[in-house]
Design an enzyme around this catalytic site. Structure first.
Site, short mmCIF file in Angstrom:
data_model
loop_
_atom_site.label_atom_id
_atom_site.label_comp_id
_atom_site.label_asym_id
_atom_site.label_seq_id
_atom_site.Cartn_x
_atom_site.Cartn_y
_atom_site.Cartn_z
N SER A 29 0.87 -1.38 0.51
CA SER A 29 0.13 -0.17 -0.64
C SER A 29 0.98 1.53 0.08
CB SER A 29 -1.15 -0.34 1.72
OG SER A 29 0.27 -0.34 3.05
N ASN A 116 -1.62 -2.29 13.51
CA ASN A 116 -2.85 -2.58 13.35
C ASN A 116 -3.20 -1.38 13.81
OD1 ASN A 116 -3.07 -4.68 11.85
ND2 ASN A 116 -3.94 -5.45 13.57
N THR A 161 -41.34 26.22 -8.66
CA THR A 161 -41.33 25.14 -8.14
C THR A 161 -41.31 24.24 -9.67
OG1 THR A 161 -43.29 24.99 -8.00
CG2 THR A 161 -42.11 24.91 -5.93
N HIS A 162 -40.41 23.07 -9.52
CA HIS A 162 -41.06 22.28 -11.13
C HIS A 162 -40.29 22.69 -11.78
CE1 HIS A 162 -43.95 19.52 -8.78
NE2 HIS A 162 -44.41 20.85 -8.59
N SER A 283 -14.44 27.57 -25.97
CA SER A 283 -14.83 25.94 -26.68
C SER A 283 -13.73 26.38 -28.07
CB SER A 283 -16.13 26.30 -27.61
OG SER A 283 -15.98 25.57 -28.73
N LYS A 289 -18.20 30.88 -28.04
CA LYS A 289 -18.58 30.56 -26.40
C LYS A 289 -17.90 30.72 -24.64
CE LYS A 289 -20.85 27.48 -25.78
NZ LYS A 289 -21.45 25.73 -26.06
N ASN A 291 -17.66 28.97 -21.60
CA ASN A 291 -17.91 27.90 -20.75
C ASN A 291 -18.08 28.12 -19.27
OD1 ASN A 291 -19.49 26.83 -23.19
ND2 ASN A 291 -17.35 25.55 -23.35
N GLU A 296 -19.72 23.25 -13.99
CA GLU A 296 -20.40 22.00 -14.55
C GLU A 296 -19.49 20.87 -13.81
OE1 GLU A 296 -20.74 22.17 -18.93
OE2 GLU A 296 -20.23 24.57 -18.28
N TYR A 323 -9.18 -6.79 12.87
CA TYR A 323 -8.33 -6.02 11.67
C TYR A 323 -8.57 -7.11 10.72
CZ TYR A 323 -4.89 -3.94 7.78
OH TYR A 323 -5.16 -3.50 7.06
N GLN A 328 -7.41 -1.89 4.40
CA GLN A 328 -6.20 -1.02 3.42
C GLN A 328 -6.93 -0.41 2.16
OE1 GLN A 328 -1.64 -2.74 3.10
NE2 GLN A 328 -2.94 -2.68 1.07
N LYS A 331 -8.17 3.76 2.02
CA LYS A 331 -7.08 5.32 1.73
C LYS A 331 -7.46 5.32 1.01
CE LYS A 331 -4.09 3.02 5.11
NZ LYS A 331 -5.06 1.76 5.16
N1 ARG Z 1 -1.11 -1.05 4.86
C1 ARG Z 1 -1.86 -1.45 6.33
C2 ARG Z 1 -3.21 -1.00 6.15
O1 ARG Z 1 -3.78 -0.06 5.50
C3 ARG Z 1 -1.85 -1.25 8.43
C4 ARG Z 1 -2.16 -2.68 8.61
C5 ARG Z 1 -1.44 -4.18 7.95
N2 ARG Z 1 -1.76 -5.09 8.75
C6 ARG Z 1 -1.21 -6.16 9.00
N3 ARG Z 1 -1.77 -6.89 9.88
N4 ARG Z 1 -1.43 -6.67 7.95
O2 ARG Z 1 -4.71 -1.11 7.08
#
Ligand code: ARG
Length: 464
Positions: A29, A116, A161-162, A283, A289, A291, A296, A323, A328, A331
């Protein structure tokens, strides 16, 4: 990014053979979670200080670790840090760099901690900062709306309205309607912050730790209001992120509504507002134009933020305690959500003050479409006609005006009397759009005096 062999991985001890190359990059990650480096280092520094405060590390060891972490942070800041995919994530990359830098004492940092509780802490620290940035952006956008509302409190426009002309309203009142949507969004973010600002650190992998840690100490250093109550829950749930994301989705839905109106109003057909050149593009084919790309695009970006909410809430669904690696996946949607709403806040916050309001066009539009027909009916009710009968009388007059292709006030008193023989000359005052606006003179109403009072209250609320 560099590659490392398996026995160099922090968890490599129980493994005989190296990780499959594809699996290594599939499970890594670091290419996105490195964005958490500052929060990861902040959390680690607090952890090291806590460990020394309870005597698990000596003061010197902890000082050493803190200095090492700080120098890693500045190396990352300068773009000189070398991230490794084999080291999987931001946490192990930084921990390995620490050991490389300060030697074996660096290996003590992870005492009484797991990735974790570490990652859960990082995301909460990150999100807390982001909520604060969102609240700042929201406040300045909301201030711009109140400024505009105050300036245009007496500007009359057709209310819809509408998307059919309904009744005249103050343009300031319309701006304050947007303000109210955002005021609720703001409250939702403030409220979510309470549930974000809870410290998971100390929960270990899932069951806590055998060391005599001081979680309050870490919480204090990191500015958390509370320490999590249950280690299993603290490492596993991402509901605080889902909540943030739901708030962001609602914010974007509100933005999409505002932007839709801006696009309409900026069109040749409405011409209620004109956006500054700085916020529009042209444009490549049609020379005339200009825009309204910014609204938008914001309208379009609501889709990705709503999508991220679905991704986040779905990744949490059915996860057993505690966990799981599923988490993961929280993110990327979260980061993109944050970036999108912060950018949209900035774009709208800059765009609103640049609007040129075309008061004449709004007034002309408000005079078309029989916007004061309800005022006419209310007038008859005040003269003793039951509302349903009044509605029918006005309906008849509107039908005649449509036939004659004129406005209601262009009908003669004789024509009005065909529908209601006792019609008085003062009926014409009830058809006046300014009278219509001024008559709605109650808390929450669109009378300019009420709009001005609402602006004062709005400013007051923003300062709280
Ligand atoms: N990269 C992991 C996450 O974003 C970190 C925690 C991973 N823990 C594990 N035991 N693999 O959640």
């Amino acid at each position: 990014m560099s590659q490392e062999s398996n026995n160099e991985k922090p968890w490599g001890g129980r493994f005989n053979s190296p990780t499959n190359e594809f699996v290594e990059s599939f499970t890594a990650s670091v290419h996105f979670d490195r964005r958490l480096f500052r929060h990861d280092i902040k959390g680690s520094i607090a952890h090291a200080k806590m460990l020394s405060s309870v005597g698990i590390l000596t003061f010197e060891e902890s000082e050493n670790i803190v200095t090492g972490l700080e120098s890693i942070e500045s190396e990352i800041d300068q773009g000189k840090f070398e991230w490794s995919v084999a080291l999987e994530d931001v946490h192990m990359n930084i921990e390995r760099a620490l050991v490389d830098r300060i030697g074996d004492v660096g290996k003590k940092l992870h005492t009484a901690r797991s990735r974790n509780d570490q990652v859960a802490t990082d995301i909460r620290l990150f999100l807390r900062d982001q909520v604060d940035a969102v609240l700042e952006g929201l406040s300045s956008l909301m201030r711009a709306l109140v400024d505009l509302a105050e300036r245009e409190a007496g500007t009359v426009m057709p209310g819809y309205t509408h998307l059919q002309t309904a009744q005249p309203v103050s343009f300031g009142h319309h701006m304050l309607a947007w303000f109210e949507m955002l005021a609720r969004d703001r409250e939702r973010f403030i409220d979510a912050r309470k549930r974000i600002n809870v410290l998971p650190l100390g929960s270990g992998a899932l069951a806590g730790t055998t060391f005599p840690i001081d979680r309050q100490f870490s919480a204090q250093l990191l500015g958390f209001d509370k320490v999590s109550e249950n280690s299993l829950d603290a490492v596993s749930d991402r509901d605080f992120a889902i909540e943030f994301s739901a708030n962001a989705a609602l914010l974007m839905v509100h933005f999409s509504r505002m932007c839709e109106e801006l696009v309409l109003w900026n069109s040749q057909q409405f011409s209620f507002v004109e956006m500054g050149d700085a916020f529009c593009t042209g444009s490549s084919m049609m020379p005339q134009k200009k825009n309204p790309d910014v609204p938008e695009l914001i309208r379009g970006k609501s889709g990705r933020v709503i999508g991220h909410l679905i991704a986040l809430i779905t990744l949490m669904k059915s996860q057993p305690l505690a966990y799981n690696k599923d988490n993961q996946e929280d993110k990327e949607p979260l980061f993109d959500t944050v970036d999108t709403i912060v950018d949209c806040l900035k774009a709208l916050g800059d765009l609103i003050p640049s609007l040129v309001v075309n008061r004449d066009a709004m007034r002309a539009a408000a005079k078309k479409g029989f916007a004061t027909a309800t005022d006419f009916a209310d007038y008859l009710v005040r003269s003793g006609v039951p509302f349903r009968d009044a509605h029918a009388v006005v309906g008849g007059a509107v039908r005649l005006a449509i036939e004659k292709q004129c406005d209601l006030e262009e009908l003669s008193i004789a024509e009005f009397r065909e529908f209601y023989p006792a019609m008085n000359e003062d009926v014409y005052a009830s058809l006046d759009i300014d009278n219509s606006l001024n008559a709605r003179d109650h808390f929450g109403g669109t009378a300019p005096s009420q709009v001005r009072a609402a602006c004062l209250r709005a400013r007051d609320r923003l300062n709280k």
